[in-house]
Design an enzyme around this catalytic site. Structure first.
Site, PDB file in Angstrom:
ATOM      1  N   TYR A 120       0.801  -1.229   0.000  1.00 27.68           N
ATOM      2  CA  TYR A 120       0.000   0.000   0.000  1.00 27.68           C
ATOM      3  C   TYR A 120       0.837   1.284   0.000  1.00 27.68           C
ATOM      4  O   TYR A 120       0.282   2.375  -0.024  1.00 27.68           O
ATOM      5  CB  TYR A 120      -0.955  -0.013   1.193  1.00 27.68           C
ATOM      6  CG  TYR A 120      -1.938  -1.158   1.128  1.00 27.68           C
ATOM      7  CD1 TYR A 120      -2.889  -1.224   0.113  1.00 27.68           C
ATOM      8  CD2 TYR A 120      -1.908  -2.188   2.065  1.00 27.68           C
ATOM      9  CE1 TYR A 120      -3.780  -2.281   0.034  1.00 27.68           C
ATOM     10  CE2 TYR A 120      -2.804  -3.246   1.991  1.00 27.68           C
ATOM     11  CZ  TYR A 120      -3.730  -3.284   0.976  1.00 27.68           C
ATOM     12  OH  TYR A 120      -4.608  -4.333   0.892  1.00 27.68           O
TER      13      TYR A 120
ATOM     14  N   HIS B 185      -9.380   2.531  -5.306  1.00 26.74           N
ATOM     15  CA  HIS B 185      -8.528   1.577  -4.597  1.00 26.74           C
ATOM     16  C   HIS B 185      -7.068   1.922  -4.839  1.00 26.74           C
ATOM     17  O   HIS B 185      -6.689   2.283  -5.955  1.00 26.74           O
ATOM     18  CB  HIS B 185      -8.769   0.140  -5.099  1.00 26.74           C
ATOM     19  CG  HIS B 185     -10.132  -0.367  -4.788  1.00 26.74           C
ATOM     20  ND1 HIS B 185     -10.481  -0.858  -3.562  1.00 26.74           N
ATOM     21  CD2 HIS B 185     -11.235  -0.443  -5.562  1.00 26.74           C
ATOM     22  CE1 HIS B 185     -11.754  -1.230  -3.579  1.00 26.74           C
ATOM     23  NE2 HIS B 185     -12.237  -0.991  -4.785  1.00 26.74           N
TER      24      HIS B 185
ATOM     25  N   ARG C 154     -10.915 -10.757  -4.088  1.00 29.97           N
ATOM     26  CA  ARG C 154     -10.929  -9.301  -4.254  1.00 29.97           C
ATOM     27  C   ARG C 154     -11.467  -8.887  -5.624  1.00 29.97           C
ATOM     28  O   ARG C 154     -11.569  -7.702  -5.921  1.00 29.97           O
ATOM     29  CB  ARG C 154      -9.526  -8.716  -4.073  1.00 29.97           C
ATOM     30  CG  ARG C 154      -8.945  -8.927  -2.701  1.00 29.97           C
ATOM     31  CD  ARG C 154      -7.619  -8.205  -2.548  1.00 29.97           C
ATOM     32  NE  ARG C 154      -6.862  -8.765  -1.445  1.00 29.97           N
ATOM     33  CZ  ARG C 154      -7.007  -8.412  -0.163  1.00 29.97           C
ATOM     34  NH1 ARG C 154      -7.883  -7.495   0.167  1.00 29.97           N
ATOM     35  NH2 ARG C 154      -6.283  -8.975   0.777  1.00 29.97           N
TER      36      ARG C 154
END
Ligand code: CA2
Length: 147
Positions: free
Chosen positions: A24, A101, A112
């Site tokens: 991330y 996202h 996902r």
């Protein structure tokens, strides 16, 4: 007076920049909020930027946006893959919804690949990391001209 652009963030995104930077990145949610605010400078639109680990709180904020928002950007995090309740709340909006996202869920685990939130979204921005939020703000502005 232009209405606010809502940016809602789902569970665990408060850990951004602190854990799992290999997935991330190192940018924190506070950094992302500052970048979004900068993007809105001079537009007259207020920014409502929030994060919650609680589904019901996110739903309350979506309801709030019905009255006070002109566009809603949401990174539903894990709830995107599970929450019919979030979808129902988003479908009750008449303002544009943009799903955002950090990663590209389509390149990750199969669970996902499906998003309930996508069914209520005008468009999806995924895989561009923190920059995706700025792209989403850009999209929101172009969808809400004079809103
Ligand atoms: O890529 C995204 O933005 C996601 O919405 C992130 C979610 C994930 O469940 C989605 O499939 C894709 C996970 C958010 C968790 O965020 C963390 C950040 C730092 C450390 C741990 C979790």
């Amino acid at each position: 007076m232009p209405k606010a652009i809502y940016v809602l963030n789902g569970p665990n995104l408060n850990l951004l920049g602190v854990r799992e930077p290999e997935i991330y990145g190192y940018t924190t949610l506070a950094d992302i909020e500052a970048n979004c605010a900068k993007r809105l400078e001079g537009t007259g639109h207020a920014l409502v930027f929030r994060q919650s680990n609680h589904e019901g709180e996110l739903i309350d904020w979506i309801h709030e946006a019905r009255e006070h928002g002109c566009a809603l950007i949401i990174n539903p995090a894990g709830y995107g893959h599970t929450s019919v309740a979030l979808l129902d709340a988003l479908k009750a909006l008449s303002i544009p919804v943009i799903e955002c996202h950090l990663s590209n869920p389509q390149t990750r685990e199969a669970f996902r690949h499906h998003s309930y939130v996508s069914l209520a979204a005008k468009g999806i921005i995924a895989g561009f990391g923190a920059t995706g939020y700025e792209l989403a703000i850009q999209a929101a502005l172009s969808l809400t001209d004079n809103a």
